[in-house]
Design a protein around this motif. Structure first.
Motif, short mmCIF file in Angstrom:
data_model
loop_
_atom_site.label_atom_id
_atom_site.label_comp_id
_atom_site.label_asym_id
_atom_site.label_seq_id
_atom_site.Cartn_x
_atom_site.Cartn_y
_atom_site.Cartn_z
N SER A 32 38.48 42.79 39.77
CA SER A 32 38.85 44.14 40.21
C SER A 32 38.77 45.14 39.05
N LEU A 33 39.15 44.72 37.85
CA LEU A 33 39.02 45.62 36.69
C LEU A 33 37.55 45.88 36.35
N PHE A 43 36.44 51.68 27.25
CA PHE A 43 36.88 50.83 26.14
C PHE A 43 38.21 50.15 26.46
N VAL A 44 39.13 50.92 27.04
CA VAL A 44 40.44 50.36 27.40
C VAL A 44 40.26 49.30 28.49
N VAL A 49 40.06 43.67 30.30
CA VAL A 49 39.28 42.60 30.92
C VAL A 49 39.12 41.43 29.95
N GLY A 50 38.85 41.73 28.69
CA GLY A 50 38.71 40.67 27.68
C GLY A 50 39.98 39.88 27.50
N LEU A 51 41.12 40.56 27.44
CA LEU A 51 42.41 39.88 27.27
C LEU A 51 42.74 39.03 28.49
N VAL A 55 43.10 34.85 28.89
CA VAL A 55 44.19 34.15 29.59
C VAL A 55 43.60 33.24 30.66
N GLY A 56 42.57 33.71 31.35
CA GLY A 56 41.90 32.90 32.37
C GLY A 56 41.27 31.64 31.79
#
Length: 146
Positions: A32-33, A43-44, A49-51, A55-56
């Protein structure tokens, strides 16, 4: 009396399902992001999404360990208890009991924990990857490894 291995495998399945559910939620958040990033905050959004993706990956690793343990035979570890301690996991949700045998940390059930003492020689029956404990027994001291 229920079989301790069957109870441990059922607990392992429950844990795996919880991690799988958290992984599914994580994947939905990432998708969704990634799809909704049409605004100026690329950028945010990319950082979030990277963080969340990291976690995923950790959740996927836990799911993989649980799946592998479901088909694995039990492992046994023997050694001297070096340390015993308790702590509240998830802030105040529940109390967990830990034992350090050799260089391995095991989380044990409260009914096993009350019978254990530092410097006791024990045999721990557990799953090989997740280290979920099936049983802990006091054992006679074996010969030191050669």
């Amino acid at each position: 009396m229920p079989d301790p291995e069957a109870l441990a495998r059922a607990s392992l399945r429950r844990s795996m399902l919880i991690y799988l559910l958290l992984l599914a939620v994580d994947v939905l958040v990432v998708v969704s992001l990634a799809l909704g990033s049409g605004g100026g905050g690329a950028f945010v959004t990319l950082s979030i999404v990277g963080l969340v993706g990291l976690v995923g990956l950790l959740l996927a690793y836990h799911v993989l360990q649980h799946v592998q343990d479901l088909g694995s035979p039990l492992a046994e570890s023997e050694g001297v208890i070096n340390r015993l301690w308790t702590r509240a996991d998830l802030i105040i949700a529940w109390q967990s009991y830990y034992v350090l045998v050799g260089r391995t940390v095991f989380r044990v059930k409260a009914e096993d924990y009350i019978h254990l003492k530092v410097d006791m020689y024990v045999k721990v029956v557990h799953f090989p990857r997740t280290l979920n404990v099936v049983s802990v027994h006091e054992a006679p001291r074996g010969a030191p490894p050669a």
